[in-house]
Write a protein that holds these residues in place. Structure first.
Motif, PDB file in Angstrom:
ATOM      1  N   ASP A 114      20.606  45.283 -82.463  1.00 30.12           N
ATOM      2  CA  ASP A 114      21.311  45.613 -81.231  1.00 30.12           C
ATOM      3  C   ASP A 114      20.343  46.252 -80.233  1.00 30.12           C
ATOM      4  N   GLY A 115      20.271  45.671 -79.043  1.00 31.91           N
ATOM      5  CA  GLY A 115      19.394  46.211 -78.007  1.00 31.91           C
ATOM      6  C   GLY A 115      17.964  45.744 -78.064  1.00 31.91           C
ATOM      7  N   LEU A 116      17.666  44.768 -78.904  1.00 34.34           N
ATOM      8  CA  LEU A 116      16.297  44.255 -79.009  1.00 34.34           C
ATOM      9  C   LEU A 116      16.324  42.766 -79.332  1.00 34.34           C
ATOM     10  N   CYS A 142       7.912  24.292 -78.581  1.00 31.89           N
ATOM     11  CA  CYS A 142       9.060  24.765 -79.350  1.00 31.89           C
ATOM     12  C   CYS A 142       9.447  26.145 -78.816  1.00 31.89           C
ATOM     13  N   ASN A 143      10.752  26.426 -78.777  1.00 30.11           N
ATOM     14  CA  ASN A 143      11.257  27.676 -78.215  1.00 30.11           C
ATOM     15  C   ASN A 143      12.242  28.328 -79.167  1.00 30.11           C
ATOM     16  N   ALA A 144      12.160  29.640 -79.279  1.00 28.13           N
ATOM     17  CA  ALA A 144      13.128  30.408 -80.050  1.00 28.13           C
ATOM     18  C   ALA A 144      13.433  31.693 -79.291  1.00 28.13           C
ATOM     19  N   ALA A 145      14.689  32.141 -79.358  1.00 30.61           N
ATOM     20  CA  ALA A 145      15.096  33.394 -78.724  1.00 30.61           C
ATOM     21  C   ALA A 145      16.308  33.926 -79.468  1.00 30.61           C
ATOM     22  N   SER A 166      17.772  43.920 -74.705  1.00 27.35           N
ATOM     23  CA  SER A 166      19.203  43.626 -74.706  1.00 27.35           C
ATOM     24  C   SER A 166      19.468  42.553 -75.747  1.00 27.35           C
ATOM     25  N   ASN A 167      20.729  42.153 -75.866  1.00 26.68           N
ATOM     26  CA  ASN A 167      21.108  41.070 -76.777  1.00 26.68           C
ATOM     27  C   ASN A 167      21.251  39.751 -76.036  1.00 26.68           C
ATOM     28  N   VAL A 168      20.599  39.630 -74.891  1.00 25.01           N
ATOM     29  CA  VAL A 168      20.811  38.478 -74.024  1.00 25.01           C
ATOM     30  C   VAL A 168      20.475  37.162 -74.707  1.00 25.01           C
ATOM     31  N   SER A 169      19.550  37.174 -75.650  1.00 24.45           N
ATOM     32  CA  SER A 169      19.094  35.929 -76.263  1.00 24.45           C
ATOM     33  C   SER A 169      20.116  35.312 -77.213  1.00 24.45           C
ATOM     34  N   PRO A 203      22.584  41.698 -85.028  1.00 19.11           N
ATOM     35  CA  PRO A 203      23.783  42.366 -85.559  1.00 19.11           C
ATOM     36  C   PRO A 203      24.860  41.392 -86.017  1.00 19.11           C
ATOM     37  N   ASP A 204      24.833  40.143 -85.516  1.00 22.22           N
ATOM     38  CA  ASP A 204      25.834  39.149 -85.913  1.00 22.22           C
ATOM     39  C   ASP A 204      25.384  38.286 -87.084  1.00 22.22           C
ATOM     40  N   ASN A 205      24.181  38.525 -87.604  1.00 19.02           N
ATOM     41  CA  ASN A 205      23.645  37.750 -88.724  1.00 19.02           C
ATOM     42  C   ASN A 205      23.688  36.241 -88.457  1.00 19.02           C
ATOM     43  N   LEU A 206      23.222  35.846 -87.282  1.00 17.40           N
ATOM     44  CA  LEU A 206      23.171  34.429 -86.944  1.00 17.40           C
ATOM     45  C   LEU A 206      21.900  33.805 -87.509  1.00 17.40           C
ATOM     46  N   PRO A 207      21.953  32.549 -87.937  1.00 18.61           N
ATOM     47  CA  PRO A 207      20.750  31.882 -88.435  1.00 18.61           C
ATOM     48  C   PRO A 207      19.707  31.741 -87.324  1.00 18.61           C
TER      49      PRO A 207
END
Length: 266
Positions: free
Chosen positions: A223-225, A215-218, A117-120, A195-199
């Protein structure tokens, strides 16, 4: 026959991934009519499929969305196993890490999760906004040679250059520690995601007395992954975070098996 552990860590619960009780999932590639090259075919709720080495695979749940394939072993090409999230065991992560150039001299990838999903995106947006909030409060920001922005969670002590101030209201690391041991947020405006081209963005806790920090990244890859990962770092080098992230993303996308994609069930 190999038994794949079905677990979902607290980190994924906080990210909003569904949690359901599930039995152990046993998989025998020899039972497949079509040779899966020793891998489990995993399909996410978005319909995206992956061919994943079953040794060390961790699933949030195991089910089938293809009732007509009941006679086909679950996890085979004709009956992909449906799960909302999968991640990897420490043993697999150690092998993965050996192919990468981590931004630390000691430590390990602690968790790597693939989410259907795009939850992150909410976590990512929070980090992007938070770096400006920290910068306004501490006025202690900079950029790496590659252009990755960072802001430290403390102000520099003018009386002791290279150290954080001793002030509880000046950031989470404002306890007089060395600046390079302070908590920080990093945002890479050149490494766009989803899909939103976020940094791309990550937050790193302040360095503990034993020299380590988490350190954490998400973030969504498409879309969907989404992927989420945590690494435990000793000797953290913020100049190397961009290539490290891109390598992790390439490893995940290298498992894609688009020929087994299914319907979007979100």
């Amino acid at each position: 026959m190999t038994r794949v552990t079905l677990l979902l860590p607290l980190a994924l619960f906080l990210l909003g991934a569904p949690v359901r009780a599930a039995p152990f999932f046993s998989f025998d590639p020899a039972a497949c009519d079509e040779d899966p090259d020793g891998k489990v075919i995993v399909r996410l709720p978005s319909g995206l499929a992956f061919a994943v080495p079953y040794e060390g695979l961790v699933l949030s749940e195991a089910g089938s969305d293809n009732p007509d394939a009941a006679e086909v072993t679950l996890g085979c090409p004709g009956n992909p196993v449906r799960t909302s999230t999968f991640r990897f065991s420490p043993e697999y992560l150690a092998l993965l890490e050996g192919r990468l150039d981590p931004p630390y001299s000691g430590g390990a990838i602690y968790d790597l999760s693939v989410i259907g999903s795009n939850v992150s995106v909410s976590q990512q947006r929070w980090r992007i906004e938070f770096i400006d909030e920290i910068g306004a409060r501490t006025r202690n920001c900079g950029a790496t040679a590659e252009g990755v922005r960072y802001c430290l969670a403390c102000r520099e002590d003018s009386a002791r250059p290279g150290h954080c101030v001793m002030a509880p209201d000046a950031g989470t690391s404002s306890d007089g520690r060395d600046l390079d041991r302070a908590a920080m947020v990093l945002v890479d405006p050149e490494n766009l995601t989803g899909p939103d081209n976020l940094p791309w963005a990550t937050d790193c806790w302040r360095e503990e007395d034993n020299g380590t920090r988490f350190c954490n990244a998400a973030y969504p890859v498409m879309d969907g992954l989404s992927i989420a990962y945590t690494f435990l770092a000793e000797g953290f080098d913020r100049d190397r975070v961009r290539e490290f992230d891109l390598d992790i993303r390439r490893e995940v996308l290298g498992l894609r098996a688009s020929e087994y994609d299914g319907d979007d069930m979100r």
